[in-house]
Design a protein around this motif. Structure first.
Motif, PDB file in Angstrom:
ATOM      1  N   SER A 122      44.527  46.253  48.830  1.00  0.00           N
ATOM      2  CA  SER A 122      45.170  46.202  47.518  1.00  0.00           C
ATOM      3  C   SER A 122      44.798  47.444  46.721  1.00  0.00           C
ATOM      4  CB  SER A 122      44.742  44.945  46.746  1.00  0.00           C
ATOM      5  OG  SER A 122      45.075  43.777  47.451  1.00  0.00           O
ATOM      6  N   PRO A 123      45.755  48.083  46.062  1.00  0.00           N
ATOM      7  CA  PRO A 123      45.420  49.211  45.178  1.00  0.00           C
ATOM      8  C   PRO A 123      44.555  48.719  44.014  1.00  0.00           C
ATOM      9  CG  PRO A 123      47.777  49.139  45.650  1.00  0.00           C
ATOM     10  CD  PRO A 123      47.207  47.843  46.126  1.00  0.00           C
ATOM     11  N   ILE A 125      44.234  49.752  41.022  1.00  0.00           N
ATOM     12  CA  ILE A 125      44.923  49.735  39.733  1.00  0.00           C
ATOM     13  C   ILE A 125      45.738  48.462  39.567  1.00  0.00           C
ATOM     14  CG2 ILE A 125      46.891  51.014  40.668  1.00  0.00           C
ATOM     15  CD1 ILE A 125      45.462  51.309  37.117  1.00  0.00           C
ATOM     16  N   VAL A 126      46.334  47.959  40.660  1.00  0.00           N
ATOM     17  CA  VAL A 126      47.091  46.705  40.605  1.00  0.00           C
ATOM     18  C   VAL A 126      46.157  45.543  40.306  1.00  0.00           C
ATOM     19  CG1 VAL A 126      48.533  45.115  41.925  1.00  0.00           C
ATOM     20  CG2 VAL A 126      48.873  47.581  42.142  1.00  0.00           C
ATOM     21  N   LEU A 127      44.974  45.548  40.940  1.00  0.00           N
ATOM     22  CA  LEU A 127      43.997  44.489  40.708  1.00  0.00           C
ATOM     23  C   LEU A 127      43.532  44.481  39.260  1.00  0.00           C
ATOM     24  CD1 LEU A 127      42.192  42.257  41.860  1.00  0.00           C
ATOM     25  CD2 LEU A 127      40.539  44.027  42.513  1.00  0.00           C
ATOM     26  N   ILE A 129      45.142  45.667  36.528  1.00  0.00           N
ATOM     27  CA  ILE A 129      46.226  45.240  35.634  1.00  0.00           C
ATOM     28  C   ILE A 129      46.447  43.738  35.742  1.00  0.00           C
ATOM     29  CG2 ILE A 129      48.698  45.461  35.187  1.00  0.00           C
ATOM     30  CD1 ILE A 129      48.494  48.374  35.998  1.00  0.00           C
ATOM     31  N   PHE A 130      46.348  43.202  36.967  1.00  0.00           N
ATOM     32  CA  PHE A 130      46.512  41.756  37.160  1.00  0.00           C
ATOM     33  C   PHE A 130      45.420  40.990  36.421  1.00  0.00           C
ATOM     34  CE2 PHE A 130      45.165  38.029  39.665  1.00  0.00           C
ATOM     35  CZ  PHE A 130      46.300  37.230  39.496  1.00  0.00           C
ATOM     36  N   TYR A 250      36.772  44.761  44.205  1.00  0.00           N
ATOM     37  CA  TYR A 250      37.374  45.751  45.104  1.00  0.00           C
ATOM     38  C   TYR A 250      36.317  46.406  45.992  1.00  0.00           C
ATOM     39  CZ  TYR A 250      39.848  50.003  46.556  1.00  0.00           C
ATOM     40  OH  TYR A 250      40.399  51.023  47.283  1.00  0.00           O
TER      41      TYR A 250
END
Length: 371
Positions: A122-123, A125-127, A129-130, A250
């Motif tokens: 998983s990127p 940045i996506v984690l 923002i989520f 992460y």
């Protein structure tokens, strides 16, 4: 003369170095000339002028009238703070998850494998923002804050926890620092096979003297809801909590795989030897496996710790004022973009080289010395 291979190699290298230096000089000269023609300020004199910028969260004391250089120091302190927390938490969790992946319990091993696979694929940045968007949808407002344990409150405004204040006299603190330096000198002397027992005894004596003069007092400040917000305690804002939790989750996935590989690198004979003397699985891990696997996992761990520092720049996506966010504000306000870029490159280079040097030093300490 040029027919000699060694001489020809030296000449070619000198020509290449001269070409690189010439190109760099031409680039810098042209850039500075163009900036001067357009009236764009050049130089680092702006660092001593008042910044007039706002930093929402600061580990160090900061006011908007402080100079730019202090704003940079505050940003660096924020980055070091969040990176250190992520490194500590992800290392502990990575050790637990990595060992649990080798468990005979399919539920525990499967859960840890899902964690690792999601984190590694998983990127970040996506984690982040989520998690940041989830924060506002799950937690209640401050008036209805969750109270899972006494003294801890969680709401849309952040997490409030008790804070501990330790006050010590300046003389005591100074003596304790001196004791630490003496102890460090004793360790260096020991590594050079020139150990002096008097150094260790001197460190102990100075430490006891420092504790005597410290006159330390410890007080706890508990958060209390008053009016429309909490008073007292330590506030973990949504931005700080998001970057801390997100990067920890992460990085744990990568460290867990490093730990799993380190455990598997220790031969099965070591486990059999531990069982033969009556050690439990936990004791075998703590006394036999982990000390040996450290020699294998330290270099890749160093790479992950450096990645933590670089990934901390993603804090700008959730509004946490790390060093990069502070520098972006400084560049836009002062118009010193080139100087700002050089400062950014220099700071991150210094942080990563420091981490790398510390890891290399520790790696040399635990390496097997062949005689």
């Amino acid at each position: 003369m040029l027919s000699d291979a060694r001489t020809r190699s030296v000449v070619i290298q000198c020509v290449l170095v001269a070409a690189v230096i010439g190109a760099a000089t031409l680039l810098v000269t042209t850039t500075f000339t163009n900036l001067q023609m357009r009236g764009i300020p050049i130089g680092f004199d702006f660092l001593t002028t008042p910044s007039r910028i706002v930093i929402s969260e600061a580990i160090l004391s900061y006011k908007s009238r402080d100079p730019y250089y202090w704003a940079i120091v505050v940003g660096v302190a924020n980055t070091i703070f969040i990176s250190a927390l992520v490194i500590v938490f992800s290392s502990v969790l990575g050790l637990i998850v990595g060992v649990t992946r080798l468990s005979s319990n399919p539920l525990a091993a499967g859960t840890c494998r899902v964690w690792v696979e999601i984190a590694r694929n998983s990127p970040p940045i996506v984690l982040l923002i989520f998690l940041y968007s989830l924060w506002w949808k799950i937690l209640p407002p401050a008036t209805e804050a969750l109270n899972p344990v006494p003294g801890v409150f969680a709401s849309m405004r952040g997490v409030m926890v008790p804070s501990v204040h330790i006050s010590m006299a300046t003389v005591g603190v100074t003596l304790i620092l001196v004791a630490g330096l003496i102890f460090f000198a004793a360790r260096v002397a020991s590594s050079l096979h020139r150990f002096r027992p008097t150094l260790s005894w001197a460190a102990v004596a100075v430490l006891l003297l420092g504790l005597w003069f410290a006159d330390a007092s410890v007080s706890t400040d508990w958060p209390v809801f008053a009016g429309s917000n909490f008073q007292g305690g330590l506030e973990l804002t949504p931005e700080l909590s998001t970057i801390l939790i997100g990067l920890t989750l992460y990085t744990t996935g990568f460290i867990a795989e490093i730990v799993r590989g380190g455990v598997l690198s220790v031969g099965p004979g070591q486990w059999d030897a531990g069982r033969s003397v009556g050690l439990s699985r936990t004791q075998i891990l703590r006394l036999i496996v982990i000390p040996q696997m450290l020699r294998v996992i330290v270099p890749p761990l160093n790479s992950q710790y450096i990645n933590v520092v670089k990934n901390s720049t993603l804090a700008i996506a959730v509004g946490y004022p790390d060093f990069l966010a502070v520098m972006n504000t400084i560049i836009s306000k002062s118009s010193h973009s080139i100087e700002g870029v050089f400062i950014i490159l220099g700071v991150y280079l210094a942080l990563n080289l420091t981490l790398s040097s510390a890891a290399n030093w520790y790696n040399r300490r635990i390496a097997i010395v062949e005689r």
